[in-house]
Design an enzyme around this catalytic site. Structure first.
Site, PDB file in Angstrom:
ATOM      1  N   GLU A   1     -17.712  -3.004  77.148  1.00 11.29           N
ATOM      2  CA  GLU A   1     -17.013  -4.287  77.097  1.00 11.29           C
ATOM      3  C   GLU A   1     -16.279  -4.553  75.782  1.00 11.29           C
ATOM      4  O   GLU A   1     -16.657  -5.463  75.021  1.00 11.29           O
ATOM      5  CB  GLU A   1     -18.006  -5.430  77.374  1.00 11.29           C
TER       6      GLU A   1
ATOM      7  N   GLU B   1     -22.897  -2.942  85.390  1.00  8.35           N
ATOM      8  CA  GLU B   1     -23.747  -4.132  85.213  1.00  8.35           C
ATOM      9  C   GLU B   1     -23.428  -5.164  86.282  1.00  8.35           C
ATOM     10  O   GLU B   1     -22.254  -5.419  86.581  1.00  8.35           O
ATOM     11  CB  GLU B   1     -23.508  -4.828  83.853  1.00  8.35           C
TER      12      GLU B   1
HETATM   13  C1  FCB Z   1     -22.854  -8.340  79.331  1.00 12.88           C
HETATM   14  C2  FCB Z   1     -23.449  -7.430  78.275  1.00 12.88           C
HETATM   15  C3  FCB Z   1     -24.939  -7.244  78.400  1.00 12.88           C
HETATM   16  C4  FCB Z   1     -25.640  -8.520  78.807  1.00 12.88           C
HETATM   17  C5  FCB Z   1     -24.963  -9.160  79.998  1.00 12.88           C
HETATM   18  C6  FCB Z   1     -25.641 -10.409  80.487  1.00 12.88           C
HETATM   19  O1  FCB Z   1     -21.669  -8.886  78.856  1.00 12.88           O
HETATM   20  O2  FCB Z   1     -22.862  -6.160  78.346  1.00 12.88           O
HETATM   21  O3  FCB Z   1     -25.407  -6.735  77.187  1.00 12.88           O
HETATM   22  O4  FCB Z   1     -25.748  -9.358  77.740  1.00 12.88           O
HETATM   23  O5  FCB Z   1     -23.637  -9.436  79.700  1.00 12.88           O
END
Ligand code: FCB
Length: 446
Positions: A170, A353
């Site tokens: 990110e 994620e």
């Molecule tokens: C993302 C991050 C991760 C976590 C989630 C909730 O942006 O990559 O580390 O904090 O959000």
């Protein structure tokens, strides 16, 4: 609800679709005294930056408890584990490898390999060594080259233990939240800085990707980006244009240079003093072809036109939200994947994620998190829908394996499918974790 139910003819039910759980170094490791300080240590030590005043000194004590944590991962029956390597744990300030830090990851990766769990390794999940920040951090072009050097040395040291490398996690968060909005480390706040940091992060990615392909040609080498799809509040052309501008700024800014070798057209709207310094040849480096694209998805944002900035977020007051205040809107997950598929020639996608913070309670040894289970159910169906409409997705990772240090929110927000009691460091698989495990197991037989 107790189960995750996916139609049997779904791609998600095929054995070669990878299911995993994800974590990041600073959020779980602790043992800060056995590595160099990083920007998050400094940020945590600055009063008022972390909501509960906490830090990452102990976190989930993973550096000491990793063997148990690997057993926990194994007990969930997942195919893969996504972790990140702490740059300040594996490298000294003179740029040489720290053998003790490297050895920690080698043992961990060997254990995963022995258990047939694929390792998805991210090289940078925000924990920049503080000594590099002292020289300008991501505002200093040199940091991109030092990142490539770190990628070179660590990938050689880890040999063939890594199934997949991601250069960065990110870059939007590292650049925008860290250098433009100032709500993440290092807490700098200027538009020009955000844009310059973004450019250097993208450069760092391109330089490192080339190195990884050379050193680890059998790994899947790529990048992890987060996307928060932007919707217009109304069909009014001004709102529609506002949502498009926001999308360029928060989402396309990071993917377009990588896949198309250029910033979005709205780059031209930046004032000259906000434009990053770009060298000839940078886009050729940045657009090094990816083996895979990691997509992180949590929520969407709705926008309206605003004279001052061009766009302004709208609080969806009545919408369902998670405990961190993010709207639950699974349709945006399908829409996002379809729009990326239409706009770009995508490499295979992995959802690196997806998950939800909920106000969990451990009672009588159990955590009944039906709300999180519902989130997973709805988002897996949204993913299934995108795949049925032609998007190639090869894997999915739940964020997170366990509750951990949630950046500026400290330990107040719980994203795990495993509950962590921070006093005793005891782990308890939540109902959502059990359902995830059962779904993965059922899939094997269909
Ligand atoms: C993302 C991050 C991760 C976590 C989630 C909730 O942006 O990559 O580390 O904090 O959000």
């Amino acid at each position: 609800m107790k189960n995750i139910q996916i139609p049997k003819d779904s791609r998600l039910c095929q054995k070669d679709f990878i299911f995993g759980v994800a974590t990041a170094s600073f959020q779980i490791e602790g043992s800060a005294d056995s590595r160099l300080p990083c920007i998050w240590d400094t940020f945590c030590a600055t009063p008022g930056k972390i909501r509960d005043g906490s830090d990452g000194l102990l976190a989930c004590d993973h550096v000491n408890l990793w063997r148990d944590d690997v057993k926990l991962i194994q007990s969930l029956g997942v195919d893969a584990y996504r972790l990140s390597i702490s740059w300040p744990r594996v490298m000294f300030a003179d740029g040489s490898l720290n053998p003790a830090g490297v050895d920690f990851y080698i043992q961990l990766l060997d254990e995963l390999k022995a258990l047939n769990i694929k390792a998805f390794v991210t090289l940078y999940h925000w924990d920049l060594p503080q000594h590099l920040e002292d020289k300008g951090g991501w505002l200093n072009r040199e940091t991109a080259y030092l990142f490539a050097d770190y990628a070179d040395k660590i990938s050689q040291a880890l040999g063939d233990r890594v199934y997949s490398y991601a250069t960065l996690n990110e870059p939007f968060c590292s650049s925008y939240l860290g250098y433009e909005a100032g709500i993440h480390a290092p807490g700098k706040q200027q538009k020009a800085w955000g844009r310059q940091a973004a450019h250097h992060l993208l450069l760092a990615h391109g330089l490192a990707l080339k190195v990884l392909k050379k050193n680890s040609p059998n790994s899947l080498n790529g990048l992890v980006l987060n996307f928060t799809p932007c919707y217009a509040q109304t069909e009014d052309p001004a709102d529609v244009a506002a949502a498009q501008l926001a999308d360029d700024y928060f989402n396309q800014w990071y993917i377009k240079p990588v896949l198309d070798g250029a910033y979005p057209k709205s780059f031209a709207l930046l004032s000259d003093s906000d434009k990053p310094v770009i060298h000839d040849g940078d886009f050729a480096i940045i657009s090094e072809p990816l083996d895979f694209l990691g997509v992180n998805f949590y929520t969407r944002t709705v926008y309206q036109a605003c004279a001052e900035n061009g766009f302004a977020p709208v609080d969806m007051v009545d919408a369902p939200k998670t405990d961190i205040g993010w709207e639950i809107y699974p349709q945006a997950f399908t829409d996002l994947l379809l729009s990326l598929h239409q706009q770009y020639r995508l490499p295979p996608v992995y959802i690196t994620e997806n998950g939800a913070a909920m106000d969990d309670k451990l009672q009588n040894g159990v955590v009944v998190d039906e709300d999180r289970l519902g989130y997973y159910q709805a988002h897996l169906l949204a993913l299934d829908s995108a795949i049925r409409q032609g998007v190639r997705v090869d894997g999915y990772f739940a964020w997170s394996l366990m509750d951990n240090f949630e950046w500026a929110e400290g330990y107040l927000k719980r994203f795990g499918i495993v509950y962590v009691d921070y006093q005793s460091q005891q782990r308890t698989i939540k109902q959502s974790g059990l359902a995830y495990r059962d779904f993965i197991q059922s899939r094997k037989s269909c």
